[in-house]
Design an enzyme around this catalytic site. Structure first.
Site, PDB file in Angstrom:
ATOM      1  N   HIS A  81     -31.642   5.194  31.477  1.00 24.37           N
ATOM      2  CA  HIS A  81     -32.842   4.482  30.637  1.00 24.37           C
ATOM      3  C   HIS A  81     -32.371   5.559  29.224  1.00 24.37           C
ATOM      4  O   HIS A  81     -32.782   5.208  28.440  1.00 24.37           O
ATOM      5  CB  HIS A  81     -33.979   4.620  31.128  1.00 24.37           C
ATOM      6  CG  HIS A  81     -34.418   3.674  31.823  1.00 24.37           C
ATOM      7  ND1 HIS A  81     -35.174   2.578  32.015  1.00 24.37           N
ATOM      8  CD2 HIS A  81     -33.650   3.615  33.127  1.00 24.37           C
ATOM      9  CE1 HIS A  81     -35.612   1.994  32.922  1.00 24.37           C
ATOM     10  NE2 HIS A  81     -34.305   2.064  33.584  1.00 24.37           N
ATOM     11  N   ASP A 126     -32.739   9.862  21.218  1.00 22.11           N
ATOM     12  CA  ASP A 126     -33.392   8.458  22.181  1.00 22.11           C
ATOM     13  C   ASP A 126     -33.557   7.586  22.454  1.00 22.11           C
ATOM     14  O   ASP A 126     -32.248   6.760  21.831  1.00 22.11           O
ATOM     15  CB  ASP A 126     -35.034   8.589  21.633  1.00 22.11           C
ATOM     16  CG  ASP A 126     -35.830   8.721  22.167  1.00 22.11           C
ATOM     17  OD1 ASP A 126     -35.475   8.015  23.531  1.00 22.11           O
ATOM     18  OD2 ASP A 126     -37.375   8.581  22.405  1.00 22.11           O
TER      19      ASP A 126
END
Ligand code: G6P
Length: 479
Positions: free
Chosen positions: A168, A381
Site C-alpha cells: 500500500h 504517499d
C-alpha cells in the site's frame, strides 16, 4: 514449522497487520470490538461479503489473546502480539525502519537487529495463522509492508495456495532500498507471492530493479522467473493496481441532507470565511503538514490571503504516538500553528483551526463539502485516499484540489492543481490560484476528477487484483 491439514478452511484469506475491527477487553475480561474505519476495511468489505472468507490480523492492543470470532460473515482470526513485539515489530521495524526508508528517508530510518528478529518472528506467526485457515487451493491475499515475509513463509507451509501481496505504500528506488541490512531477505519474502501489486507503475519498476540487483533471477517486463536446479519453478508478476475508495457510497453520503446541513453549519461556525482551506491527514511526517502550514502562514504574512477572511482547518488524526519521530512532528506542528494564530488571530477568530482528533465519516464528508480548497501536500504517499474522498464528496462540482506530485493519486488525478511541496513559493502560488479559481474552471477540473474517481472504485481495484491472481495456475503441493 509443520503444515496443518487443510481438509476444510476458507477459500479466501486476507492477511493484514490490523483486523478490520479494534478489539478491547473490559475490566471483567469480556472482549468487545468496534469497526475500524481504515481504508482497507472498506476496500475489502464487498469482496469478503461475496465469498465466505477469513481475515487474519492483530486486534490493535498488546497481549490480547482471543479465539477467532465472526463479524458479518467473515471469520476474524486475531494474532497475539506481546508488549515487546508491539514495540519491536510494529513501532520499531515497521514504523521506524521500513516506513521512513520506503518514504524517501524523509525521517532517518533506524536499523536494529532485535527489531528485525521480532519482524521475522511475527511474520512467521501471521503465516502460520493464515496457513491454518486456508482451504486447499485457496487464495491468500497479504497486505502491506508490515508483512513482507509472509508470502515466503506461507508458501513454504502451503505450496498449494495462490498468494497475492499488495504493497500500500511506496516501494523505494534501489539506491534507498539498498540501505536495508536485510534487503535480500525482504526481496525473497515478497517473491513467495504469485502476484505482487503496487500503487504506481514506478513502484513496480523499482521492485523489479531491486530483484535484478539483489538476486540472479531473470526478469522480463513485469514478470520475474524463479528457477530451481536450472529449471523454471514459477513466475512472479509485479504490477500496478492503484487503490481507490467506495466512491458511490461516499458520493451518496455527501448528498444526504444531514451532511449538507452540517457543511453549512461548519462554515457558519467558522464565521463564514471567504476562503476555507482544508487539510486532513494522519499526523505523519510524510504528509507535508509543516510545509503546508508554513506556506499558509507566509500567505497571511504577505497579505495575499486575508487573516480575517480565511481559515485553514487542519484535521490531524493521532497516529503511532509511541514513535519518537511522530512525537517530534506533533511538537513542531503545534508550535507552528500556535505562532500563526498568535501573530494573525483576533478575538473570536483563529486563522488555523487545528484538530488533533479523528472524526466519523459523516463529519469528514461535511468538512469536504464545506471546503473551497483541499490541500494534499504529502512529501511522499503511496496513494492518498483523502484526495479521492474529497472528489467523491463534491457532486456540486465545486471546490479545488491542490495535490502533491509525490502522491500515487497524482498519477491519476489530472484535474488537480499539482504542487511540489518542497517548493514553498510554488505551493503559495498554487494555493492562491486554487483559492481564486473561476467557477467554470473549477467545474471543468472537478468533472474530470470525478470521472476518474467514480469510474475506478475500490471494488474495481480488488476485482482486478483478484482476477489476475486467480488466473495463476494452481500448483500441486504437498499439504
Ligand atoms: C498506512 C498503511 C497501513 C496502516 C495505516 C495506519 O495507510 O499503509 O498499513 O494501517 O497507514 O497506520 P497504523 O500504524 O495505525 O496501522
Amino acid at each position: 514449522m509443520s503444515a496443518p491439514a487443510p481438509n476444510r478452511g476458507y477459500d479466501l484469506v486476507v492477511v493484514a497487520n490490523r483486523l478490520p475491527v479494534d478489539v478491547s477487553v473490559d475490566d471483567d475480561g469480556t472482549p468487545s470490538w468496534t469497526r475500524s474505519p481504515g481504508g482497507l476495511v472498506t476496500a475489502l468489505a464487498p469482496v469478503m461479503a461475496r465469498s465466505a472468507g477469513a481475515w487474519v490480523g492483530w486486534g490493535g492492543a498488546p497481549g490480547l489473546e482471543l479465539e477467532p470470532f465472526e463479524v458479518d460473515g467473515t471469520q476474524l482470526v486475531p494474532v497475539t502480539l506481546s508488549q515487546d513485539e508491539v514495540a519491536a515489530y510494529y513501532e520499531g521495524f515497521s514504523n521506524d525502519t521500513l516506513w521512513p526508508l520506503y518514504h524517501d528517508v524523509i525521517a532517518p530510518p533506524t536499523f536494529h537487529r532485535q527489531w528485525w528478529d521480532a519482524y521475522q518472528r511475527v511474520n512467521r506467526r501471521f503465516a502460520q495463522a493464515a496457513a491454518a485457515q486456508a482451504a486447499r487451493g485457496a487464495t491468500v491475499w497479504v497486505h502491506d509492508y508490515q508483512l513482507q515475509l509472509v508470502p515466503r513463509y506461507l508458501r513454504d507451509l502451503r505450496p498449494d495456495v495462490r498468494i497475492g501481496y499488495f504493497h500500500h505504500i511506496p516501494f523505494p528506488p534501489l539506491e534507498i532500498f539498498a540501505q536495508l541490512p536485510w534487503r535480500r531477505q525482504v526481496v525473497d519474502g515478497l517473491l513467495g507471492a504469485d502476484l505482487v501489486g503496487f500503487q504506481r507503475n514506478g513502484d513496480a519498476a523499482n521492485f523489479v530493479r531491486v530483484v535484478r540487483r539483489f538476486t540472479d533471477l531473470t526478469t522480463r517486463g513485469q514478470v520475474i522467473t524463479l528457477t530451481r536446479h536450472g529449471k523454471v519453478e514459477r513466475h512472479v508478476r509485479a504490477a500496478p493496481f492503484p487503490i481507490s475508495i467506495d466512491s458511490q457510497a461516499f458520493d451518496q453520503l455527501a448528498r444526504t441532507p444531514e451532511v449538507q446541513k452540517r457543511a453549512e453549519e461548519i462554515r457558519h461556525e467558522l464565521g463564514s470565511p471567504e476562503v476555507l482551506l482544508l487539510g486532513v491527514d494522519r499526523l505523519d511526517y510524510t504528509k507535508g503538514i509543516r510545509h503546508r502550514i508554513k506556506a499558509y502562514g507566509e500567505l497571511l504574512e504577505d497579505g495575499r490571503l486575508s487573516p480575517q477572511h480565511t481559515t485553514l482547518v487542519q484535521v490531524a488524526s493521532p497516529s503511532r504516538e509511541n514513535v519518537g519521530a511522530y512525537q517530534q512532528l506533533r511538537d513542531d506542528v503545534e508550535l507552528l500553528v500556535g505562532r500563526i494564530n498568535g501573530d494573525h488571530g483576533q478575538v473570536g477568530h483563529a486563522p488555523v483551526q487545528y484538530l488533533h482528533q479523528s472524526f466519523p465519516m459523516e463529519e469528514m464528508a461535511a468538512l469536504y463539502l464545506a471546503a473551497d480548497v483541499m490541500l494534499v501536500t504529502a512529501l511522499r504517499d503511496g496513494m492518498n485516499l483523502v484526495a479521492k474522498e474529497y472528489v467523491a464528496a463534491r457532486s456540486d462540482e465545486r471546490g479545488a484540489l491542490v495535490l502533491s506530485e509525490f502522491t500515487g493519486a497524482a498519477d491519476e488525478l489530472s484535474g488537480a492543481v499539482l504542487v511540489n511541496p518542497h517548493d514553498i513559493d510554488g505551493m503559495k502560488n498554487a494555493i492562491t490560484y486554487a483559492a481564486h479559481m473561476e467557477a467554470r474552471e473549477a467545474r471543468t477540473r472537478m468533472r474530470r476528477l470525478r470521472r476518474r474517481v467514480l469510474g475506478h472504485d475500490v471494488n474495481a481495484w480488488s476485482t482486478e487484483f483478484l482476477a489476475v491472481l486467480t488466473a495463476v495456475p494452481l500448483r500441486e503441493g504437498h499439504v
